[in-house]
Write a protein that holds these residues in place. Structure first.
Motif, PDB file in Angstrom:
ATOM      1  N   GLY A   7      11.038 -31.130 -35.324  1.00  0.00           N
ATOM      2  CA  GLY A   7      12.382 -31.577 -34.700  1.00  0.00           C
ATOM      3  C   GLY A   7      12.730 -30.508 -33.853  1.00  0.00           C
ATOM      4  N   LEU A   8      13.815 -30.611 -33.132  1.00  0.00           N
ATOM      5  CA  LEU A   8      14.644 -29.841 -32.040  1.00  0.00           C
ATOM      6  C   LEU A   8      14.510 -28.334 -32.305  1.00  0.00           C
ATOM      7  CD1 LEU A   8      16.020 -29.602 -29.373  1.00  0.00           C
ATOM      8  CD2 LEU A   8      18.178 -29.860 -30.745  1.00  0.00           C
ATOM      9  N   GLY A   9      14.733 -27.904 -33.422  1.00  0.00           N
ATOM     10  CA  GLY A   9      14.757 -26.602 -34.076  1.00  0.00           C
ATOM     11  C   GLY A   9      13.490 -25.795 -34.137  1.00  0.00           C
ATOM     12  N   ALA A  10      12.375 -26.635 -34.523  1.00  0.00           N
ATOM     13  CA  ALA A  10      11.039 -26.233 -34.500  1.00  0.00           C
ATOM     14  C   ALA A  10      10.388 -25.993 -33.176  1.00  0.00           C
ATOM     15  CB  ALA A  10      10.409 -27.170 -35.401  1.00  0.00           C
ATOM     16  N   ALA A  11      10.737 -26.948 -32.368  1.00  0.00           N
ATOM     17  CA  ALA A  11      10.261 -26.906 -31.033  1.00  0.00           C
ATOM     18  C   ALA A  11      10.877 -25.822 -30.103  1.00  0.00           C
ATOM     19  CB  ALA A  11      10.646 -28.157 -30.344  1.00  0.00           C
ATOM     20  N   ILE A  12      12.282 -25.330 -30.439  1.00  0.00           N
ATOM     21  CA  ILE A  12      12.749 -24.315 -29.748  1.00  0.00           C
ATOM     22  C   ILE A  12      12.264 -23.164 -30.207  1.00  0.00           C
ATOM     23  CG2 ILE A  12      14.846 -23.072 -29.418  1.00  0.00           C
ATOM     24  CD1 ILE A  12      16.509 -25.694 -29.679  1.00  0.00           C
ATOM     25  N   GLN A  67      24.164 -29.486 -20.646  1.00  0.00           N
ATOM     26  CA  GLN A  67      24.350 -28.207 -20.131  1.00  0.00           C
ATOM     27  C   GLN A  67      23.424 -27.076 -20.849  1.00  0.00           C
ATOM     28  OE1 GLN A  67      27.101 -30.145 -20.594  1.00  0.00           O
ATOM     29  NE2 GLN A  67      27.501 -30.953 -18.614  1.00  0.00           N
ATOM     30  N   VAL A  68      23.754 -27.186 -22.221  1.00  0.00           N
ATOM     31  CA  VAL A  68      23.007 -26.396 -23.075  1.00  0.00           C
ATOM     32  C   VAL A  68      21.634 -26.657 -23.166  1.00  0.00           C
ATOM     33  CG1 VAL A  68      22.622 -25.781 -25.307  1.00  0.00           C
ATOM     34  CG2 VAL A  68      25.167 -25.966 -24.547  1.00  0.00           C
ATOM     35  N   ALA A  69      21.220 -27.764 -23.047  1.00  0.00           N
ATOM     36  CA  ALA A  69      19.749 -28.399 -23.218  1.00  0.00           C
ATOM     37  C   ALA A  69      18.989 -27.749 -21.802  1.00  0.00           C
ATOM     38  CB  ALA A  69      19.830 -29.956 -23.193  1.00  0.00           C
ATOM     39  N   ALA A  70      19.864 -27.930 -20.746  1.00  0.00           N
ATOM     40  CA  ALA A  70      19.352 -27.677 -19.578  1.00  0.00           C
ATOM     41  C   ALA A  70      19.143 -25.929 -19.388  1.00  0.00           C
ATOM     42  CB  ALA A  70      20.110 -27.960 -18.195  1.00  0.00           C
ATOM     43  N   ALA A  71      19.997 -25.384 -19.880  1.00  0.00           N
ATOM     44  CA  ALA A  71      19.933 -23.943 -20.038  1.00  0.00           C
ATOM     45  C   ALA A  71      18.839 -23.413 -20.722  1.00  0.00           C
ATOM     46  CB  ALA A  71      21.369 -23.379 -20.385  1.00  0.00           C
ATOM     47  N   LEU A  72      18.634 -24.110 -22.091  1.00  0.00           N
ATOM     48  CA  LEU A  72      17.536 -23.645 -22.737  1.00  0.00           C
ATOM     49  C   LEU A  72      16.235 -23.923 -22.021  1.00  0.00           C
ATOM     50  CD1 LEU A  72      18.580 -24.994 -26.165  1.00  0.00           C
ATOM     51  CD2 LEU A  72      18.456 -22.552 -25.687  1.00  0.00           C
ATOM     52  N   ALA A  73      16.100 -25.042 -21.596  1.00  0.00           N
ATOM     53  CA  ALA A  73      15.025 -25.498 -20.669  1.00  0.00           C
ATOM     54  C   ALA A  73      14.617 -24.302 -19.631  1.00  0.00           C
ATOM     55  CB  ALA A  73      14.986 -26.687 -20.219  1.00  0.00           C
ATOM     56  N   ARG A  74      15.403 -23.860 -19.061  1.00  0.00           N
ATOM     57  CA  ARG A  74      15.319 -22.938 -18.000  1.00  0.00           C
ATOM     58  C   ARG A  74      14.878 -21.522 -18.373  1.00  0.00           C
ATOM     59  NH1 ARG A  74      20.051 -25.406 -15.597  1.00  0.00           N
ATOM     60  NH2 ARG A  74      21.189 -23.769 -16.397  1.00  0.00           N
ATOM     61  N   ALA A  75      15.669 -21.165 -19.777  1.00  0.00           N
ATOM     62  CA  ALA A  75      15.396 -19.895 -20.106  1.00  0.00           C
ATOM     63  C   ALA A  75      14.175 -19.844 -20.692  1.00  0.00           C
ATOM     64  CB  ALA A  75      16.455 -19.694 -21.142  1.00  0.00           C
ATOM     65  N   HIS A  85      10.886 -33.538 -23.252  1.00  0.00           N
ATOM     66  CA  HIS A  85      10.903 -33.634 -24.646  1.00  0.00           C
ATOM     67  C   HIS A  85      12.033 -32.981 -25.330  1.00  0.00           C
ATOM     68  CE1 HIS A  85       8.851 -34.008 -28.673  1.00  0.00           C
ATOM     69  NE2 HIS A  85       8.628 -32.968 -28.733  1.00  0.00           N
ATOM     70  N   LEU A  86      12.399 -31.950 -24.742  1.00  0.00           N
ATOM     71  CA  LEU A  86      13.545 -31.133 -25.429  1.00  0.00           C
ATOM     72  C   LEU A  86      14.785 -32.035 -25.341  1.00  0.00           C
ATOM     73  CD1 LEU A  86      15.447 -28.794 -26.118  1.00  0.00           C
ATOM     74  CD2 LEU A  86      15.478 -28.089 -23.944  1.00  0.00           C
ATOM     75  N   TYR A  87      14.732 -32.637 -24.205  1.00  0.00           N
ATOM     76  CA  TYR A  87      16.227 -33.839 -24.029  1.00  0.00           C
ATOM     77  C   TYR A  87      16.059 -34.935 -25.083  1.00  0.00           C
ATOM     78  CZ  TYR A  87      18.354 -31.929 -19.868  1.00  0.00           C
ATOM     79  OH  TYR A  87      19.235 -30.895 -19.247  1.00  0.00           O
ATOM     80  N   ARG A  88      15.023 -35.477 -25.311  1.00  0.00           N
ATOM     81  CA  ARG A  88      14.907 -36.415 -26.246  1.00  0.00           C
ATOM     82  C   ARG A  88      15.137 -35.938 -27.629  1.00  0.00           C
ATOM     83  NH1 ARG A  88      10.388 -37.643 -22.393  1.00  0.00           N
ATOM     84  NH2 ARG A  88      10.748 -38.981 -21.153  1.00  0.00           N
ATOM     85  N   LEU A  89      14.577 -34.927 -27.896  1.00  0.00           N
ATOM     86  CA  LEU A  89      14.695 -34.378 -29.304  1.00  0.00           C
ATOM     87  C   LEU A  89      16.226 -34.133 -29.471  1.00  0.00           C
ATOM     88  CD1 LEU A  89      11.894 -31.812 -29.857  1.00  0.00           C
ATOM     89  CD2 LEU A  89      12.120 -34.209 -31.024  1.00  0.00           C
ATOM     90  N   ALA A  90      16.952 -33.937 -28.518  1.00  0.00           N
ATOM     91  CA  ALA A  90      18.464 -33.865 -28.539  1.00  0.00           C
ATOM     92  C   ALA A  90      19.274 -34.882 -28.295  1.00  0.00           C
ATOM     93  CB  ALA A  90      18.995 -32.867 -27.772  1.00  0.00           C
ATOM     94  N   ASN A  91      18.325 -35.867 -28.456  1.00  0.00           N
ATOM     95  CA  ASN A  91      18.986 -37.727 -28.177  1.00  0.00           C
ATOM     96  C   ASN A  91      19.845 -37.515 -26.903  1.00  0.00           C
ATOM     97  OD1 ASN A  91      18.223 -38.574 -30.613  1.00  0.00           O
ATOM     98  ND2 ASN A  91      19.864 -37.437 -31.719  1.00  0.00           N
ATOM     99  N   LEU A  92      19.259 -36.916 -26.119  1.00  0.00           N
ATOM    100  CA  LEU A  92      19.730 -36.882 -24.376  1.00  0.00           C
ATOM    101  C   LEU A  92      18.645 -37.813 -23.414  1.00  0.00           C
ATOM    102  CD1 LEU A  92      21.036 -33.087 -24.253  1.00  0.00           C
ATOM    103  CD2 LEU A  92      22.496 -35.200 -24.636  1.00  0.00           C
ATOM    104  N   LEU A  93      19.121 -38.285 -22.353  1.00  0.00           N
ATOM    105  CA  LEU A  93      18.482 -38.768 -21.483  1.00  0.00           C
ATOM    106  C   LEU A  93      17.869 -37.605 -20.457  1.00  0.00           C
ATOM    107  CD1 LEU A  93      20.410 -42.069 -20.299  1.00  0.00           C
ATOM    108  CD2 LEU A  93      18.424 -42.098 -21.433  1.00  0.00           C
ATOM    109  N   PRO A  94      16.766 -37.654 -20.369  1.00  0.00           N
ATOM    110  CA  PRO A  94      16.048 -36.695 -19.517  1.00  0.00           C
ATOM    111  C   PRO A  94      16.646 -36.530 -18.296  1.00  0.00           C
ATOM    112  CG  PRO A  94      14.206 -37.622 -20.779  1.00  0.00           C
ATOM    113  CD  PRO A  94      15.630 -38.381 -20.932  1.00  0.00           C
TER     114      PRO A  94
END
Length: 369
Positions: A7-12, A67-75, A85-94
């Motif tokens: 899931g999202l947590g394991a990926a992060i 916004q948080v997903a984008a910030a995590l991807a950059r960080a 993949h991060l966006y999809r795990l968060a049920n967001l459109l990339p």
């Protein structure tokens, strides 16, 4: 339901532990026991609280904002595929990619350079040709003789006014003009320009091309056999476009044309702000009635395959299957022409490589070596 570790947590957490502190601007230190970044460091980089990051990694929070997903991807310094993949795990459109790529990734480059038994070309998401091999040049004609702007399959399929390089009075056939048979060739065949030859001027297009001028030849009068094309059936068309040096008959030109349009509409969803793509579509809507009608239908899809017969001037008709593979990340399209195994068509396709039109290898093919 996503299982533990997927899931999202394991990926992060996996991405956090993968990132070296030095790559994110932190000192490793002598007493550092954490693998990769600490939660506090990632939270600081992404601008979120440590408590919220803990909830994300533990799966107690699963819906971060875009916004948080984008910030995590950059960080976390994720690749484009990892970010999506991060966006999809968060049920967001990339987020959409802004620019169409003409660059062939190394892995794809290795694959296409090893397809020695097939005629292969690579096109960008807007059907701009970016690479072809010797087999393609031998079977279809070497595109190196054309300026880059004339190597777009969509513009080639749906001509707008006189094609690039055409002279006054030359006619551009539409998809509704079809003769029963390809016209008879008139006179001896000339040599197609190689990658080291540049034509003095593009040849005038007056009906179907039967010869391709070399760098030392200028067309004067239309060749015999260049009468206007007449309609025969909706499923067959003799087509000699600028990207082909001799006639090509499609099994079903209407299906092919509709597939190209639906594929371009799909590309607008991936590259909504790409100026090159929007300009192409605008030009075709305004300048080609068939394209405008197909575009208005709103179909979305991908061009996957078709069949065609290449009327080669030296080898005669060659029946080929045309399959289109798409690279998921770049949307590059690999177009592969093959003939039935053990058939006469397969032998002709191989012989095409040994003809002057395939020698030497085109600039695009040589660039991979």
């Amino acid at each position: 339901m996503t299982s533990r570790g997927e899931g999202l947590g394991a990926a992060i957490r996996a991405w956090r532990e993968r990132l070296p502190p030095a790559a994110a601007g932190f000192s490793a230190g002598y007493r550092r026991r954490a693998v990769g970044l600490r939660r506090e460091e990632l939270a600081d980089l992404a601008g979120v609280s440590v408590e919220y990051l803990v909830r994300l990694e533990q799966g107690r929070s699963t819906a971060p904002s875009p916004q948080v997903a984008a910030a995590l991807a950059r960080a976390l310094q994720l690749t484009t595929a990892e970010r999506d993949h991060l966006y999809r795990l968060a049920n967001l459109l990339p987020p959409p990619t802004d620019v169409i790529s003409d660059q062939i990734p190394p892995g794809l480059r290795r694959v296409v350079s090893r397809l020695a038994d097939a005629a292969v070309a690579v096109f960008a998401a807007d059907w701009q040709m970016v690479w072809w091999n010797r087999q393609w040049a031998g079977a279809i004609g070497d595109p190196a003789s054309l300026p880059p702007e004339s190597r777009n399959f969509a513009r080639n399929t749906f001509p707008v006014g006189p094609p690039a390089g055409s002279g006054p009075g030359s006619a551009t056939p539409t998809s509704h003009q079809q003769p029963a048979d390809p016209p008879a060739r008139s006179g001896p065949r000339t040599t197609t320009p190689t990658s080291h030859q540049q034509p003095a001027d593009p040849p005038a297009r007056s009906g179907p091309r039967t010869t391709t001028p070399t760098s030392h030849q200028r067309p004067t009068d239309p060749p015999a056999g260049s009468e206007p094309r007449t309609t025969t059936s909706a499923s067959h068309r003799w087509d000699a476009p600028a990207m082909s040096s001799w006639p090509v008959v499609y099994d079903n030109v209407d299906i092919t044309a509709a597939s190209i349009v639906s594929d371009l509409r799909r590309a607008t969803g991936r590259f909504p702000r790409e100026e090159r793509l929007t300009t192409l579509i605008s030009d075709l809507i305004e300048g080609n009635e068939q394209f405008a009608a197909l575009w208005a239908a709103g179909a979305v899809g991908a061009h996957r395959s078709d069949g065609k017969v290449i009327h080669h001037p030296e080898l005669g008709p060659i029946a080929v299957d045309c399959d289109v593979l798409t690279d998921g990340e770049t949307e590059l399209k690999v177009v592969i022409l093959t003939a039935a195994p053990g058939s006469e068509d397969e032998s002709k396709l191989r012989l095409a490589t040994m003809l002057p039109d395939a020698e030497p290898a085109s600039r695009a093919d040589a660039a991979l070596r």
